[in-house]
Motif scaffolding. Structure first.
Motif, PDB file in Angstrom:
ATOM      1  N   VAL A  96       0.778  -1.182   0.015  1.00 23.33           N
ATOM      2  CA  VAL A  96       0.045  -0.033   0.019  1.00 23.33           C
ATOM      3  C   VAL A  96       0.631   1.331  -0.172  1.00 23.33           C
ATOM      4  O   VAL A  96       0.338   2.216  -0.503  1.00 23.33           O
ATOM      5  CB  VAL A  96      -0.765  -0.095   1.037  1.00 23.33           C
ATOM      6  N   LEU A  97       1.587   1.536   1.074  1.00 21.29           N
ATOM      7  CA  LEU A  97       3.101   2.435   1.232  1.00 21.29           C
ATOM      8  C   LEU A  97       3.250   2.930  -0.483  1.00 21.29           C
ATOM      9  O   LEU A  97       3.557   3.896  -1.070  1.00 21.29           O
ATOM     10  CB  LEU A  97       4.016   2.416   2.158  1.00 21.29           C
ATOM     11  N   VAL A  98       3.869   1.533  -1.473  1.00 20.12           N
ATOM     12  CA  VAL A  98       4.326   1.908  -2.480  1.00 20.12           C
ATOM     13  C   VAL A  98       3.472   2.324  -3.989  1.00 20.12           C
ATOM     14  O   VAL A  98       3.174   3.257  -4.153  1.00 20.12           O
ATOM     15  CB  VAL A  98       5.370   0.662  -2.810  1.00 20.12           C
ATOM     16  N   ALA A  99       2.314   1.841  -3.674  1.00 21.89           N
ATOM     17  CA  ALA A  99       1.663   2.345  -4.405  1.00 21.89           C
ATOM     18  C   ALA A  99       0.262   3.447  -4.203  1.00 21.89           C
ATOM     19  O   ALA A  99       0.218   3.893  -4.626  1.00 21.89           O
ATOM     20  CB  ALA A  99       0.177   1.047  -3.976  1.00 21.89           C
ATOM     21  N   THR A 105       2.667   9.603   2.314  1.00 21.93           N
ATOM     22  CA  THR A 105       4.106  10.225   2.409  1.00 21.93           C
ATOM     23  C   THR A 105       3.061  11.274   3.642  1.00 21.93           C
ATOM     24  O   THR A 105       3.395  11.269   4.397  1.00 21.93           O
ATOM     25  CB  THR A 105       4.458  10.346   1.704  1.00 21.93           C
ATOM     26  N   LEU A 106       2.404  11.740   3.107  1.00 20.45           N
ATOM     27  CA  LEU A 106       1.453  13.373   3.625  1.00 20.45           C
ATOM     28  C   LEU A 106       0.869  12.523   5.270  1.00 20.45           C
ATOM     29  O   LEU A 106       0.404  12.896   6.189  1.00 20.45           O
ATOM     30  CB  LEU A 106       0.204  13.287   3.122  1.00 20.45           C
ATOM     31  N   LEU A 107       0.534  11.523   4.894  1.00 24.92           N
ATOM     32  CA  LEU A 107      -0.620  10.226   6.016  1.00 24.92           C
ATOM     33  C   LEU A 107       0.529  10.644   7.233  1.00 24.92           C
ATOM     34  O   LEU A 107       0.412  11.458   8.548  1.00 24.92           O
ATOM     35  CB  LEU A 107      -1.143   9.904   6.320  1.00 24.92           C
ATOM     36  N   LEU A 108       2.199  11.217   7.336  1.00 18.40           N
ATOM     37  CA  LEU A 108       3.000  10.068   7.856  1.00 18.40           C
ATOM     38  C   LEU A 108       3.913  11.482   8.573  1.00 18.40           C
ATOM     39  O   LEU A 108       4.276  11.436   9.366  1.00 18.40           O
ATOM     40  CB  LEU A 108       4.126   8.873   7.352  1.00 18.40           C
ATOM     41  N   ARG A 109       3.265  12.582   7.427  1.00 17.75           N
ATOM     42  CA  ARG A 109       3.699  13.892   8.362  1.00 17.75           C
ATOM     43  C   ARG A 109       2.959  14.607   8.484  1.00 17.75           C
ATOM     44  O   ARG A 109       2.744  16.305   9.051  1.00 17.75           O
ATOM     45  CB  ARG A 109       4.039  14.520   6.756  1.00 17.75           C
ATOM     46  N   VAL A 110       2.056  14.427   9.344  1.00 18.32           N
ATOM     47  CA  VAL A 110       0.632  15.121   9.555  1.00 18.32           C
ATOM     48  C   VAL A 110       1.424  15.432  11.182  1.00 18.32           C
ATOM     49  O   VAL A 110       1.745  14.865  11.691  1.00 18.32           O
ATOM     50  CB  VAL A 110      -0.917  14.682   9.805  1.00 18.32           C
ATOM     51  N   ASN A 162       7.531   2.795   7.484  1.00 20.88           N
ATOM     52  CA  ASN A 162       7.095   4.088   7.041  1.00 20.88           C
ATOM     53  C   ASN A 162       8.079   4.448   6.975  1.00 20.88           C
ATOM     54  O   ASN A 162       8.742   5.820   6.375  1.00 20.88           O
ATOM     55  CB  ASN A 162       6.511   4.632   8.848  1.00 20.88           C
ATOM     56  N   SER A 163       9.519   4.042   7.699  1.00 22.65           N
ATOM     57  CA  SER A 163      10.694   4.793   6.815  1.00 22.65           C
ATOM     58  C   SER A 163      10.562   4.588   5.580  1.00 22.65           C
ATOM     59  O   SER A 163      11.282   6.300   4.773  1.00 22.65           O
ATOM     60  CB  SER A 163      11.766   4.342   7.623  1.00 22.65           C
ATOM     61  N   LEU A 164       9.589   3.762   4.776  1.00 19.88           N
ATOM     62  CA  LEU A 164      10.377   3.287   3.159  1.00 19.88           C
ATOM     63  C   LEU A 164       9.985   5.135   2.693  1.00 19.88           C
ATOM     64  O   LEU A 164      10.299   5.612   1.912  1.00 19.88           O
ATOM     65  CB  LEU A 164       8.987   2.488   2.960  1.00 19.88           C
ATOM     66  N   LEU A 179      10.831  -5.791  -2.705  1.00 23.80           N
ATOM     67  CA  LEU A 179      10.542  -4.702  -1.054  1.00 23.80           C
ATOM     68  C   LEU A 179      10.440  -5.377  -0.039  1.00 23.80           C
ATOM     69  O   LEU A 179      10.945  -5.622   1.554  1.00 23.80           O
ATOM     70  CB  LEU A 179      10.211  -3.940  -1.327  1.00 23.80           C
ATOM     71  N   ALA A 180       8.895  -5.003   0.053  1.00 24.52           N
ATOM     72  CA  ALA A 180       8.308  -5.818   1.244  1.00 24.52           C
ATOM     73  C   ALA A 180       8.556  -7.748   1.151  1.00 24.52           C
ATOM     74  O   ALA A 180       8.923  -7.572   3.093  1.00 24.52           O
ATOM     75  CB  ALA A 180       6.935  -6.803   0.347  1.00 24.52           C
ATOM     76  N   ASP A 181       9.268  -8.614   0.501  1.00 21.38           N
ATOM     77  CA  ASP A 181       9.951  -9.337   1.096  1.00 21.38           C
ATOM     78  C   ASP A 181      11.112  -9.490   1.877  1.00 21.38           C
ATOM     79  O   ASP A 181      11.636  -9.317   3.060  1.00 21.38           O
ATOM     80  CB  ASP A 181      10.743 -10.407   0.127  1.00 21.38           C
ATOM     81  N   ALA A 182      11.551  -7.983   1.423  1.00 21.39           N
ATOM     82  CA  ALA A 182      12.583  -7.888   2.040  1.00 21.39           C
ATOM     83  C   ALA A 182      12.661  -7.171   3.655  1.00 21.39           C
ATOM     84  O   ALA A 182      13.325  -7.607   5.621  1.00 21.39           O
ATOM     85  CB  ALA A 182      14.250  -6.753   1.643  1.00 21.39           C
ATOM     86  N   VAL A 183      11.290  -6.088   3.868  1.00 21.14           N
ATOM     87  CA  VAL A 183      11.061  -5.758   5.150  1.00 21.14           C
ATOM     88  C   VAL A 183      10.799  -6.790   5.865  1.00 21.14           C
ATOM     89  O   VAL A 183      10.832  -7.191   6.924  1.00 21.14           O
ATOM     90  CB  VAL A 183       9.692  -5.097   4.916  1.00 21.14           C
TER      91      VAL A 183
END
Length: 195
Positions: A96-99, A105-110, A162-164, A179-183
Motif C-alpha cells: 500500500v505504501l508503494v502504491a 507520505t502525507l499521512l505520516l507527516r501530519v 514507515n521509513s520507506l 521490497l516487501a520480502d526484504a522488510v
C-alpha cells in the motif's frame, strides 16, 4: 473571439496536485495560492471542487487510511495463525505504501495542528493498536519471542515500514514484492521464536 480556458481538473487530479504541494511545502506552509499556481487554475476553480485546503487534506489522508484499514479486513489478515497474519499485514502495508506513496507520505507527516490532522493521528494509532494485537496473539501462540515488548516490536516494525516514505523511489530492478520480502524477512526473522 477568445475562448476562456476551461477548468479540466477533476476532484481526483486536484487532490493529486494538492498532495504533491503539501508534501513539498508542508501542509501548514501551503496556501490556496500555492495550490492554484501548482494546478494552473484560479483559486475560485479550486473552490468549485472543495471547500478549502483542509478538505483536500481530509481526502488525501482518508485515501491512505482507507487503504491501510482495508488490509486489516482482507482474508490473509483475519485467517490463519497470528504470525502469518502479521506477515501478511506487514507485506500488504508495504505494498500500500508503494502504491499510494504520496498519500501515505502525507499521512505520516501530519502533526496534529488541525482537526483533520488530529483525526488522522488517532486513526494511525488505531491501526498500530490492531497490529499490536496481532503481534500479541502471535507471541501467545508461541511463534514470536516472549522476551520482546509488543509495543516496542510494533513501533520498530512500523518504524521500518514507515521509513520507506523517506527514501524509497520506484526504480528498475527492485519490485514492490522484493521490497516487501526484504522488510518481512528483516523484521520478522528477529521476532520469531527459533524452532
Amino acid at each position: 473571439m477568445t475562448t476562456a480556458k476551461r477548468d479540466t481538473y477533476t476532484p481526483e487530479t486536484l487532490l493529486s496536485v494538492a498532495v504533491q504541494v503539501f508534501n513539498e511545502r508542508g501542509y501548514d506552509g501551503t496556501s490556496m495560492e500555492h495550490l492554484s499556481k501548482a494546478a494552473g487554475i484560479s483559486k475560485s476553480s479550486i473552490y468549485h471542487h472543495v471547500a478549502g485546503k483542509e478538505e483536500l487534506l481530509q481526502r488525501a489522508v482518508s485515501r491512505a487510511l482507507d487503504e491501510l484499514f482495508a488490509v486489516l479486513a482482507e482474508p490473509g489478515a483475519i485467517r490463519g495463525r497470528a504470525v502469518e497474519r502479521v506477515e501478511y499485514v506487514t507485506r500488504r502495508t508495504v505494498e500500500v505504501l508503494v502504491a499510494e506513496l504520496p498519500y501515505v507520505t502525507l499521512l505520516l507527516r501530519v502533526r496534529g495542528n488541525t482537526r483533520t490532522e488530529r483525526w488522522a493521528l488517532e486513526r494511525r494509532r488505531e491501526f498500530d493498536h490492531q497490529v499490536a494485537e496481532l503481534l500479541k496473539a502471535a507471541a501467545a501462540e508461541g511463534d514470536l519471542r516472549a522476551d520482546v515488548d509488543i509495543r516496542l516490536a510494533t513501533r520498530l516494525l512500523f518504524g521500518m515500514v514507515n521509513s520507506l516514505v523517506e527514501w524509497y523511489r520506484p526504480h528498475p530492478g527492485t519490485t514492490p514484492d522484493q521490497l516487501a520480502d526484504a522488510v518481512v524477512s528483516m523484521a520478522l526473522d528477529g521476532l520469531r521464536t527459533q524452532r
